[in-house]
Design an enzyme around this catalytic site. Sequence first.
Site, mmCIF file in Angstrom:
data_model
loop_
_atom_site.group_PDB
_atom_site.id
_atom_site.type_symbol
_atom_site.label_atom_id
_atom_site.label_comp_id
_atom_site.label_asym_id
_atom_site.label_seq_id
_atom_site.Cartn_x
_atom_site.Cartn_y
_atom_site.Cartn_z
ATOM 1 N N SER A 144 12.498 -16.496 -33.887
ATOM 2 C CA SER A 144 12.051 -17.394 -33.095
ATOM 3 C C SER A 144 12.497 -17.508 -31.773
ATOM 4 C CB SER A 144 12.779 -18.914 -33.675
ATOM 5 O OG SER A 144 12.582 -19.972 -32.750
ATOM 6 N N TYR A 157 19.958 -23.533 -36.371
ATOM 7 C CA TYR A 157 18.760 -22.763 -36.331
ATOM 8 C C TYR A 157 18.877 -21.690 -35.102
ATOM 9 C CZ TYR A 157 13.872 -21.832 -36.102
ATOM 10 O OH TYR A 157 12.629 -20.999 -36.170
ATOM 11 N N LYS A 161 19.043 -17.639 -35.828
ATOM 12 C CA LYS A 161 17.958 -17.019 -35.418
ATOM 13 C C LYS A 161 18.422 -15.919 -34.350
ATOM 14 C CE LYS A 161 14.459 -18.506 -37.861
ATOM 15 N NZ LYS A 161 13.523 -17.656 -38.898
HETATM 16 P P1 NDP Z 1 6.761 -23.228 -43.213
HETATM 17 O O1 NDP Z 1 7.676 -24.274 -43.641
HETATM 18 O O2 NDP Z 1 5.278 -23.519 -43.054
HETATM 19 O O3 NDP Z 1 6.833 -22.052 -44.603
HETATM 20 C C1 NDP Z 1 8.012 -21.787 -44.971
HETATM 21 C C2 NDP Z 1 7.897 -20.504 -46.064
HETATM 22 O O4 NDP Z 1 8.939 -19.992 -46.316
HETATM 23 C C3 NDP Z 1 7.164 -21.231 -47.289
HETATM 24 O O5 NDP Z 1 6.638 -20.149 -47.977
HETATM 25 C C4 NDP Z 1 8.456 -21.690 -48.216
HETATM 26 O O6 NDP Z 1 8.104 -21.880 -49.624
HETATM 27 C C5 NDP Z 1 9.347 -20.447 -47.878
HETATM 28 N N1 NDP Z 1 10.704 -20.760 -47.965
HETATM 29 C C6 NDP Z 1 11.503 -21.636 -47.554
HETATM 30 N N2 NDP Z 1 12.783 -21.731 -47.743
HETATM 31 C C7 NDP Z 1 12.715 -20.640 -48.686
HETATM 32 C C8 NDP Z 1 13.913 -20.146 -49.318
HETATM 33 N N3 NDP Z 1 15.068 -20.412 -49.373
HETATM 34 N N4 NDP Z 1 13.618 -19.024 -50.180
HETATM 35 C C9 NDP Z 1 12.355 -18.601 -50.476
HETATM 36 N N5 NDP Z 1 11.302 -19.117 -49.770
HETATM 37 C C10 NDP Z 1 11.593 -19.971 -48.797
HETATM 38 O O7 NDP Z 1 7.232 -22.385 -42.158
HETATM 39 P P2 NDP Z 1 6.704 -21.674 -41.095
HETATM 40 O O8 NDP Z 1 5.309 -20.701 -41.320
HETATM 41 O O9 NDP Z 1 6.651 -22.543 -39.843
HETATM 42 O O10 NDP Z 1 8.013 -20.607 -40.480
HETATM 43 C C11 NDP Z 1 7.969 -19.463 -41.084
HETATM 44 C C12 NDP Z 1 9.151 -18.671 -40.274
HETATM 45 O O11 NDP Z 1 8.901 -18.713 -38.935
HETATM 46 C C13 NDP Z 1 10.466 -19.446 -40.166
HETATM 47 O O12 NDP Z 1 11.526 -18.484 -40.344
HETATM 48 C C14 NDP Z 1 10.851 -20.133 -39.141
HETATM 49 O O13 NDP Z 1 11.929 -20.386 -38.654
HETATM 50 C C15 NDP Z 1 10.010 -19.471 -38.071
HETATM 51 N N6 NDP Z 1 9.217 -19.889 -37.016
HETATM 52 C C16 NDP Z 1 8.330 -21.060 -37.143
HETATM 53 C C17 NDP Z 1 7.780 -21.412 -36.034
HETATM 54 C C18 NDP Z 1 6.915 -22.677 -35.932
HETATM 55 O O14 NDP Z 1 6.748 -23.466 -35.093
HETATM 56 N N7 NDP Z 1 6.161 -23.065 -37.132
HETATM 57 C C19 NDP Z 1 8.046 -20.976 -34.555
HETATM 58 C C20 NDP Z 1 9.323 -20.041 -34.419
HETATM 59 C C21 NDP Z 1 9.560 -19.487 -35.775
HETATM 60 P P3 NDP Z 1 9.058 -22.792 -50.413
HETATM 61 O O15 NDP Z 1 9.289 -24.151 -49.859
HETATM 62 O O16 NDP Z 1 8.146 -23.076 -51.650
HETATM 63 O O17 NDP Z 1 10.325 -22.151 -50.767
#
Ligand code: NDP
Length: 264
Positions: A144, A157, A161
């Site tokens: 991130s 976080y 990260k």
């Molecule tokens: P979402 O919340 O949209 O999706 C997260 C995904 O990860 C889901 O598929 C969720 O499914 C899965 N997940 C969460 N926790 C776990 C776990 N413990 N084990 C397995 N799967 C897990 O997230 P984003 O797409 O927004 O973010 C994805 C990544 O990008 C993250 O690491 C985030 O920190 C990073 N990011 C996001 C930004 C943003 O603005 N959106 C900006 C910068 C970085 P389920 O809940 O079913 O497990």
Amino acid sequence: MDLGLTGKVAVVTGGSVGIGLAVARGLAAEGVHLALCARDAARLEGVAEAIRAEFGVRVLPVPADVGVAADIDRMVAAVQAEFGGADILFNNAGTGSEETVLDAPDEKWQQYWDLHVMAAVRLSRALAPLMMERGGGVILNNASICASQPLGYEPIYNVTKAALVMFSKCLANELIPHGIRVNALNPGLVRTPDWEKTARILTEGKAQTWEAYLQNIADENAPIGRFARPEEIADFAVFLCSPRASYSVGSTYYVDGGWLRVTT
Ligand code: NDP
């Protein structure tokens, strides 16, 4: 541009929604077979079926919590049984936090350390030897912009990260002699369903619409004046996972609409 990815196998954590889903779909569009993991099994199954139907690739859904070592072992075993290994690993599962350093207990630090750092460590350690057997591979860690430009409300976080980015650099140096390229991605604001849900909750009963709330965040932070679509991150990630990015090693790529306030 032919990305040369047809027939490869990719493991995508957090592949059921948001950035992970967009990357999974982007890879599938290039003919890449997938192993996807997330905790919500029903949502994951639905996504796997939809990708199979749309792109005609093999998709293995593995319900798993990547913060739990035993789940990672089970996931790797499932990938080995189905595909014999993998060529690409996209460590993506993660989530924001909200705390102060003075208030957050050890347990919360540990939970995020396991989710953002140890998941990538464990999966890389297990899958890299299988990549070597296949002649090389790619590991891309989704960190991130907060890894280097912290947001005040989420120190855990930001710190975890940042650790993931440093892990990427160390791993890149260790694995490049084996033909495995490791990089990190630092997205800025990406409009995922989670952001929309938060905006709806925070604006409920208020004059400001949830769309205006998000626009305000974009205006205040990103010089481009908008959130990214997950597909805009995915296009970049898919390229980095491809042999067309063959000289990209040990780097951290910002895809942030200009949000980072310094040069790197
Ligand atoms: P979402 O919340 O949209 O999706 C997260 C995904 O990860 C889901 O598929 C969720 O499914 C899965 N997940 C969460 N926790 C776990 C776990 N413990 N084990 C397995 N799967 C897990 O997230 P984003 O797409 O927004 O973010 C994805 C990544 O990008 C993250 O690491 C985030 O920190 C990073 N990011 C996001 C930004 C943003 O603005 N959106 C900006 C910068 C970085 P389920 O809940 O079913 O497990």
